[in-house]
Structures are given as structure tokens and as C-alpha cells.
Design an enzyme around this catalytic site. Sequence first.
Site, PDB file in Angstrom:
ATOM      1  N   ARG A  50       0.837  -1.197   0.000  1.00 35.20           N
ATOM      2  CA  ARG A  50       0.000   0.000   0.000  1.00 35.20           C
ATOM      3  C   ARG A  50       0.875   1.252   0.000  1.00 35.20           C
ATOM      4  O   ARG A  50       1.789   1.364   0.799  1.00 35.20           O
ATOM      5  CB  ARG A  50      -0.912   0.017   1.230  1.00 35.20           C
ATOM      6  CG  ARG A  50      -1.939  -1.093   1.256  1.00 35.20           C
ATOM      7  CD  ARG A  50      -2.847  -0.922   2.455  1.00 35.20           C
ATOM      8  NE  ARG A  50      -3.915  -1.934   2.482  1.00 35.20           N
ATOM      9  CZ  ARG A  50      -4.937  -1.916   3.332  1.00 35.20           C
ATOM     10  NH1 ARG A  50      -5.020  -0.936   4.237  1.00 35.20           N
ATOM     11  NH2 ARG A  50      -5.854  -2.857   3.291  1.00 35.20           N
ATOM     12  N   ASP A  52       1.192   5.449   0.400  1.00 38.01           N
ATOM     13  CA  ASP A  52       0.531   6.537   1.105  1.00 38.01           C
ATOM     14  C   ASP A  52       0.028   7.603   0.127  1.00 38.01           C
ATOM     15  O   ASP A  52       0.386   7.613  -1.052  1.00 38.01           O
ATOM     16  CB  ASP A  52       1.500   7.196   2.089  1.00 38.01           C
ATOM     17  CG  ASP A  52       1.891   6.281   3.234  1.00 38.01           C
ATOM     18  OD1 ASP A  52       1.133   5.338   3.537  1.00 38.01           O
ATOM     19  OD2 ASP A  52       2.962   6.510   3.835  1.00 38.01           O
ATOM     20  N   TYR A 121      11.998   0.913  -3.730  1.00 38.01           N
ATOM     21  CA  TYR A 121      11.533   2.285  -3.883  1.00 38.01           C
ATOM     22  C   TYR A 121      12.691   3.183  -4.309  1.00 38.01           C
ATOM     23  O   TYR A 121      13.864   2.876  -4.058  1.00 38.01           O
ATOM     24  CB  TYR A 121      10.986   2.833  -2.559  1.00 38.01           C
ATOM     25  CG  TYR A 121       9.595   2.367  -2.203  1.00 38.01           C
ATOM     26  CD1 TYR A 121       8.477   3.166  -2.467  1.00 38.01           C
ATOM     27  CD2 TYR A 121       9.387   1.146  -1.571  1.00 38.01           C
ATOM     28  CE1 TYR A 121       7.200   2.751  -2.123  1.00 38.01           C
ATOM     29  CE2 TYR A 121       8.111   0.723  -1.214  1.00 38.01           C
ATOM     30  CZ  TYR A 121       7.019   1.538  -1.492  1.00 38.01           C
ATOM     31  OH  TYR A 121       5.757   1.128  -1.158  1.00 38.01           O
ATOM     32  N   ARG A 209      10.129   7.268   4.067  1.00 40.63           N
ATOM     33  CA  ARG A 209      10.209   8.733   4.163  1.00 40.63           C
ATOM     34  C   ARG A 209      10.910   9.178   5.440  1.00 40.63           C
ATOM     35  O   ARG A 209      11.561  10.226   5.472  1.00 40.63           O
ATOM     36  CB  ARG A 209       8.815   9.323   4.049  1.00 40.63           C
ATOM     37  CG  ARG A 209       8.231   9.165   2.636  1.00 40.63           C
ATOM     38  CD  ARG A 209       6.723   9.281   2.627  1.00 40.63           C
ATOM     39  NE  ARG A 209       6.296  10.559   3.166  1.00 40.63           N
ATOM     40  CZ  ARG A 209       5.067  10.778   3.618  1.00 40.63           C
ATOM     41  NH1 ARG A 209       4.161   9.815   3.604  1.00 40.63           N
ATOM     42  NH2 ARG A 209       4.735  11.968   4.097  1.00 40.63           N
TER      43      ARG A 209
END
Length: 275
Positions: A50, A52, A121, A209
Site C-alpha cells: 500500500r 501513502d 523504492y 520517508r
Amino acid sequence: MRLRIDLAYDGGDFHGWATQPDLRTVQGELETALATALRMPEAKVVCAGRTDTGVHARGQVVHLDVPEADLAASAGRSTAPAPVALGHRLNGLLPADVRVRRVTEAPPGFDARFSAIWRRYAYRIADLPRAVDPLRRRHVLTWPRPLDLEAMDTAAVDLVGEHDFAAFCKRREGATTIRHLLDLSWTRDDTGVAVATVRADAFCHHMVRSLMGCLVTIGEGRRPASWAGDVLRAEERDPAVPVLPAHGLTLEEVGYPPDDELAARAEVARRVRVR
């Protein structure tokens, strides 16, 4: 039968991946298009990870279980294989900020979430004047000061491996924060943008992050490279670690084992990890 769907999306105008009442989400758009294309009352998908609100994806993977008769009927007069025809039809129904790249029949034992062995990522930062491109502003974070990528790489060494990443995660009731960070490094692309590549077996909420925020703080020279390891070992959130904005983050790829190992991997991944 189970289908694997590979897709990409610009997350800028979505409230994240997961369906939420009265909010525009990637899952909501995809499931609505699938229900229309397959003429089903509803279509429920499972994703590899998932994302954000505001996070993008080039390599998201989902699976969907659908009766073979419904899939065949959805192809209509198309001469393409039914999964391929479904992909074409979905792209005709989906908005421009979501694209299906491929639809295939999933191999036995495949689970988009639990069969995955890693997610990769990229986080992109324009920290040099020559790297700031207004045409990429929705996907690259503009930073006002130059970053020391060598110091950030040195700091990242202490983060690689299996650890409790509670210091970098937003805790969720009953969920573990133990993760295996496979690699984390920084480079500059040919435009001068600083690109972090981070790969792990899985990530918890806000983990990437927060890792980026820690390393950028070091890259600015406000903390020594050893600070990243100190934060990690504390195993609790440090208010000095910023969570960088979502728009610089993109899910690039999801890795899976060979087909004959998919079911076993899914079984292992369902177990809650403890130290």
C-alpha cells in the site's frame, strides 16, 4: 482463476492506495474499472504494498480472483488472450493517472502481497540549482541546500540488515516493526537529481520517508553519520527525524521468487516476525 496485474500511477491526486469512503484512491479506481470490464458486482484486489497519499508507483503488483467464464466473456470479440484483452479494456476505463502495464494468469501459489520477497523504492531530491526542473516538480522533492551523498551513504550502512525499525515507523496495533533492509544507497542521475534506492523485504508505515529524513539531516551536516545508527538502536520515534514529503517517493519494482517457491514464501511471510 487468479490474475496478476502490473500497474503504474501518479499518486499526486490520490488519497493513497487503499479504498476510503468518499475519497479518490488508486484501489477504488482500479476496482471500479475491473467491476465494469468484468461485469461483476464488485472486484476486490490485493496489492504488493500500500502506498501513502501522494506516493507514486511504476511497479505496483496486484492480484484478483475471477471466474474464468467472466474473464472470457469480458474479452468480447477481441482475438487477444483474455487477460491481454482485459488489460486493454481497463486502460480504456481508467483515468490517465493510472495505467495497467500487463495482465497475466498468475502461477499457482502466487499472492501479490505475501509472495513478494522485496520491494524497491526510489526517492528523488533536486538539491542543486541545475537539477530543479519545474516539469518534474510533482515527482522530485526540491531541497534548498546541497546534500553530501557520501556522508548519507556512510550513514546508510548502519541501517542495512534485519532490525527493529520502530524509530522510523508509525506504529500500528498488533503489527511488527521488524524489517530486513536489503540495500540503501544514493547516486545522482544524469540531470543531477539525488536518487536514493532502497530495497527491503517489506516496509512499515512512513518507514522510507523517515529514513530519507534522517539521511538528509546528515547530508546537510546537521548530524554526524553515526546518528542514523543511534536513532535505529533507540527503537522509538525521535522528533528530530523529519518525515519527508510523499511526492518524491516512487514504488519502482516488486520482486518474487521462482514460481515453485511462491506458495512457500507466502506461508513464511504471513508469520509475525519477532526477535
